[in-house]
Write an enzyme that holds these catalytic residues in place. Structure first.
Site, PDB file in Angstrom:
ATOM      1  N   GLU A   3       0.930  -1.228   0.081  1.00 28.62           N
ATOM      2  CA  GLU A   3       0.016  -0.140  -0.075  1.00 28.62           C
ATOM      3  C   GLU A   3       0.792   1.337   0.009  1.00 28.62           C
ATOM      4  O   GLU A   3       0.167   2.388  -0.633  1.00 28.62           O
ATOM      5  CB  GLU A   3      -0.829   0.034   1.198  1.00 28.62           C
ATOM      6  CG  GLU A   3      -2.253  -1.121   1.478  1.00 28.62           C
ATOM      7  CD  GLU A   3      -2.979  -0.897   0.102  1.00 28.62           C
ATOM      8  OE1 GLU A   3      -3.478   0.327  -0.192  1.00 28.62           O
ATOM      9  OE2 GLU A   3      -3.627  -1.708  -0.467  1.00 28.62           O
ATOM     10  N   SER A  14     -53.717 -22.264  34.952  1.00 25.09           N
ATOM     11  CA  SER A  14     -53.439 -23.089  35.833  1.00 25.09           C
ATOM     12  C   SER A  14     -52.040 -22.930  36.662  1.00 25.09           C
ATOM     13  O   SER A  14     -51.821 -23.485  37.634  1.00 25.09           O
ATOM     14  CB  SER A  14     -53.819 -24.751  35.637  1.00 25.09           C
ATOM     15  OG  SER A  14     -55.054 -24.483  35.092  1.00 25.09           O
TER      16      SER A  14
END
Lengths: 134, 765
Positions: free
Chosen positions: B178, B456
């Site tokens: 780079e 329940s």
């Protein structure tokens, strides 16, 4: 070492075992010098004994966070080990967390059974915590 | 003379012109300077909080298969290697593993990397030693899997590196590819620009860029990607300023942490540290040359060269980088040849290890918000230790989704949704949380926010109140029609689920079979205040309307609240606040907060034992009997089904020896789902628990409990009476006097043998 009370043992067998344990002890570590109940020797086993000892050492230098974390780690491995809950009760007592100390002792008792030395140790700790709460 | 006369005015005019032009330029440069300093000094990046799962504890006897252990290692980002020598590496040989753990900061202190050998037998750990000394180890803790992070507003995530963390080969490759003149230029590289220009003209297209690493960093940090002269000029000026103010090492490190290298769903992958984990599940310092080459290759275009989507492109680009590495003598010829043949990625990598459990992360965030602000969560690099068991969570999600789909198919229903929670019944730690069928998506978290009628499921609170008020399991209740009025003309006439009445029944039968009529009569006899008090002591914080319909569960609660209630039963009467977090560390590993194991005994162990025994009968002979098709009776599960009116809600809450599970099934639009607790939530619960390593429930009989044989003289309306003998537990002071035979403990041998044989039979079914 199992700390779970088996319903199948007769009362006489339980008394005999308790006597042997009190007489000979079955610790793998030096005698416990806790001030709550100097007669009671905390029991250590191969699986969580090291963690318990590390927790005790941490508590001795007042690193209570570390002591609790180590004991919680041990309890995750052996949740029915009444000794671990008793040790946690002691650490809480040392930090003046009396309510928590009492509750941990009660939990330890729910695993200890009525006639064991651990039960007596827990009762003494609960008494002491109540005394200090006043 | 004339010249002298005009010289100074011209000079002044020229000077003024230059000043006029340059003053704004100087101001602009000053602005740029301030921006650069502000960004670079102090906090350059918002470091998100990381969330870790519970660490895996190993000890002799630990129930774990070698396959499950290997899955745990992979989830924690470990790599299967030939040598098992690198940190976070393992080697498997049949039932034996050699593992090298990572250095890791736990809440209780720093744990150094350990070389260990683990062996398995009969689905449990049967050997645990130090790999070098062969010394036996009592317990070993594997560093935990990272399961998520709280991202800053821009959804970036990174693992922050310092200069010394950057492998030398990576740095040299980066510069070679780079920015060859990085160490010589001062921000911009005129020679590099000229070289790139010539190459591009000769090629007739863009083949090389002229930007330096510094310019790339500036572009990423400060500027947009617009291609304008203004941006280019600013970029160059800022690059020069950056080089003036900071060292080459600092700039390179910033670049290594900033560079965009991929996308993981919503999360952007920035920096080599995170990219290394994302692509290869390993730390940067363990990468091979081919892997370093891939990361550098991606800089030019992470999406364009995505190794999963565009394999050929990526291979070609990696080859370019490898060729440069060879030409620059960073790698020798044989390494170059070998690297060319290596696959781009290890199979199975690039699976998002992060944020896999959005419902659980949601719970963590809510619990954290009590102590931290949102800004602290997303910018200070906190380390959060969660209680989730990643394997249980993953398996449960899969099974939940599959079973609910199967229910839709079998029961011909549609649009089913649901939630599930699994909790360690000793510590209150939540090990799995499912917020809906689509576990991978965040959204409505039904486990926390779906408030549904519980039916329940509420009944154990009524019966616990009864047992605390002098009732016993053999106390007689009337399961007959009842009409309740509130003084007006409106009357409530509750019905049993089967629409039948059962006459005089024992208390345990009424709960085991979930008889509504007996429950309402019992509730009225006890009084609403007592039952509300019991519910509050069980941990229910939702305000409760004191109407008789409450006895049958006419109240809306979330799955999390239900698990709170049932946890108090599962612990033997001790209330434990449920935890999703155990501790929080700062970015530099200081313990900031921990949630300690807090317990409070709220009910006597004796009465809770009686109730839990009855909940076991729910499973052996009651409404949850069909669970035996999935889990053998030998597991002694205790639980309760729940069904709301018109079958809108299907529930099951139950516990094995270690875990409590709560499942809710229903529809988001509250239309009937056509499923009862037994036909909906129960099979889902059963399938989930089958995959969890559960053990038979041991209730731990308190010393105050005694057993007695009871003759059940049952007479139903219109039927002749029949007698049967059964054994029930009682508290010491409530031991019945009129029993057929009294025994002080559980020593009815014939019954024991019968139950033992039955359980063996069930186990092999």
């Amino acid at each position: 070492m199992k700390n779970h009370h088996s319903p199948l043992l007769s009362l006489s067998s339980m008394l005999l075992i308790t006597t042997i344990l009190l007489g000979q002890g079955c610790t793998l570590a030096p005698r416990d010098d806790n001030q709550v109940n100097p007669q009671y020797q905390i029991q250590y086993n191969e699986r969580t004994g090291e963690l318990q000892l590390q927790a005790e050492n941490a508590a001795k230098v007042k690193d209570f966070n570390r002591a609790e974390l180590l004991l919680e780690r041990a309890i995750r491995i052996e949740p029915r080990n009444g000794n671990l809950w008793y040790s946690l009760a002691k650490v809480n007592l040392a930090q003046d967390k009396y309510d928590l100390a009492v509750q941990c002792s009660r939990k330890s008792n729910s695993l200890a059974g009525n006639l064991s030395a651990l039960y007596i140790a827990n009762q003494k700790l609960i008494e002491l915590a109540h005394k200090r709460m006043k | 003379m004339k010249l002298r006369k005009i010289f100074w005015p011209i000079l002044v005019a020229l000077g003024s012109l230059i000043l006029l032009i340059s003053l704004p330029l100087i101001n602009h440069i000053k602005d740029l300077e301030i921006r650069v300093e502000k960004k670079f000094e102090g906090k350059r990046w918002a470091i998100p909080a990381s969330v870790f799962a519970r660490p895996l504890e190993l000890y002799i006897g630990k129930k774990l298969t070698p396959e499950a252990f290997e899955q745990e290692l992979l989830l924690a980002g470990y790599n299967k290697e030939n040598s098992g020598k690198g940190q976070a590496g393992y080697l498997r040989q049949g039932q034996t593993f050699k593992v090298k753990t990572r250095d890791f900061h736990f809440a209780d202190g720093f744990q150094q990397s350990v070389d260990l050998t683990v062996s398995f037998g009969h689905d449990a750990v049967n050997g645990l030693t130090d790999s070098y000394s062969s010394k036996p180890l009592s317990t070993v803790r594997i560093d935990p899997a990272k399961i998520g992070s709280f991202l800053p507003q821009n959804n970036q995530d990174r693992i922050i590196l310092i200069y010394s963390d950057l492998p030398d080969l990576l740095v040299r490759t980066l510069l070679a590819v780079e920015d060859k003149n990085f160490n010589r230029h001062h921000g911009i590289d005129p020679y590099g620009i000229f070289r790139a220009l010539i190459k591009n003209i000769l090629a007739g297209r863009i083949v090389e860029g002229g930007s330096t690493l510094t310019q790339q960093l500036v572009k990423n940090f400060f500027l947009s990607s617009e291609r304008t002269w203004k941006r280019k000029i600013n970029e160059s000026l800022m690059a020069i300023i950056l080089e003036q103010k900071f060292s080459k090492n600092e700039i390179l490190t910033a670049y290594a942490n900033e560079i965009f290298l991929g996308q993981d769903g919503k999360r952007a992958v920035h920096g080599f540290g995170l990219a290394s984990q994302f692509y290869f599940h390993r730390s940067l310092d363990t990468l091979q040359p081919s892997q370093i080459a891939l990361l550098v290759a991606l800089i030019k275009g992470p999406s364009y060269y995505n190794p999963k989507k565009w394999e050929q492109r990526c291979l070609q680009r990696r080859q370019v980088v490898l060729d440069i590495m060879q030409k620059s003598e960073l790698i020798d010829d044989s390494t170059h040849e070998k690297a060319l043949t290596e696959p781009l990625l290890v199979p199975g990598s690039m699976k998002a290890a992060f944020n896999r459990f959005p419902a659980f992360i949601d719970l963590i965030k809510r619990q954290l918000r009590e102590h931290y602000q949102e800004k602290d969560l997303t910018s200070d690099g906190l380390k959060i230790f969660a209680t989730v068991d990643p394997l249980i969570q993953l398996n449960s999600e899969k099974i939940f989704s599959e079973t609910v789909t199967s229910l839709e198919h079998d029961q011909v229903v549609t649009k089913l949704e649901g939630a599930a929670i699994i909790v360690n019944r000793f510590s209150g730690e939540i090990v799995a949380l499912i917020g809906g069928r689509e576990s991978s998506r965040s959204g409505f978290n039904r486990a926390l926010d779906a408030r549904r009628q519980v039916g329940s499921l509420i009944k154990p609170a009524v019966y616990l109140t009864a047992l605390n008020s002098g009732y016993t399991l053999k106390s007689r209740l009337e399961d007959t029609a009842i009409r309740i009025t509130d003084g007006s003309e409106t009357a409530w006439r509750p019905k049993n689920y089967t629409r039948k009445e059962h006459g005089s029944v024992m208390l345990y039968q009424a709960l085991a079979h979930s008889y509504n009529l007996a429950t309402v009569r019992l509730g009225i006899d006890l009084g609403m205040d007592k039952i509300v008090h019991t519910l509050q002591n069980l941990g229910i914080k939702t305000p409760l309307q004191p109407y008789p319909s409450l006895y049958l569960g006419s109240v809306e609660l979330s799955p999390l609240e239900i698990s709170t209630m049932y946890l108090t039963l599962a612990t033997g009467g001790f209330f434990i606040p449920q935890r999703a977090i155990t501790s929080v560390l700062s970015a530099n590993d200081t313990l900031l907060q921990r949630s300690n194991l807090a317990i409070e005994q709220r009910f006597s162990a004796d009465t809770v034992f009686l109730l839990n025994h009855t909940l076991q009968r729910v499973v052996t002979e009651g409404t949850a009997k069909s669970l035996s098709k999935i889990l053998p009776r030998a597991y002694n599960i205790a639980g309760k089904t729940g069904t709301s009116n018109d079958l809108r809600d299907s529930w099951f809450a139950g516990f094995s020896d270690q875990y409590l599970g709560v499942v809710w099934i229903g529809r988001d639009d509250n239309v009937s789902c056509g499923l009862s607790g037994a036909t909906g939530a129960l099979p889902v619960w059963g399938e989930i628990m089958k995959a969890v390593p559960i053990e038979p429930l041991q209730l731990g009989q308190p010393t105050g409990i005694k057993w007695a044989s009871i003759t059940n003289k049952k007479r139903n309306p219109g039927q002749s009476s029949n007698k049967s003998t059964l054994r029930l537990p009682f508290t010491q002071h409530s031991l019945p006097k009129d029993t057929a035979s009294r025994t002080k403990d559980n020593t009815n041998l014939a019954k024991d043998v019968e139950e033992f044989v039955q359980s063996i039979f069930d186990y092999f079914q």
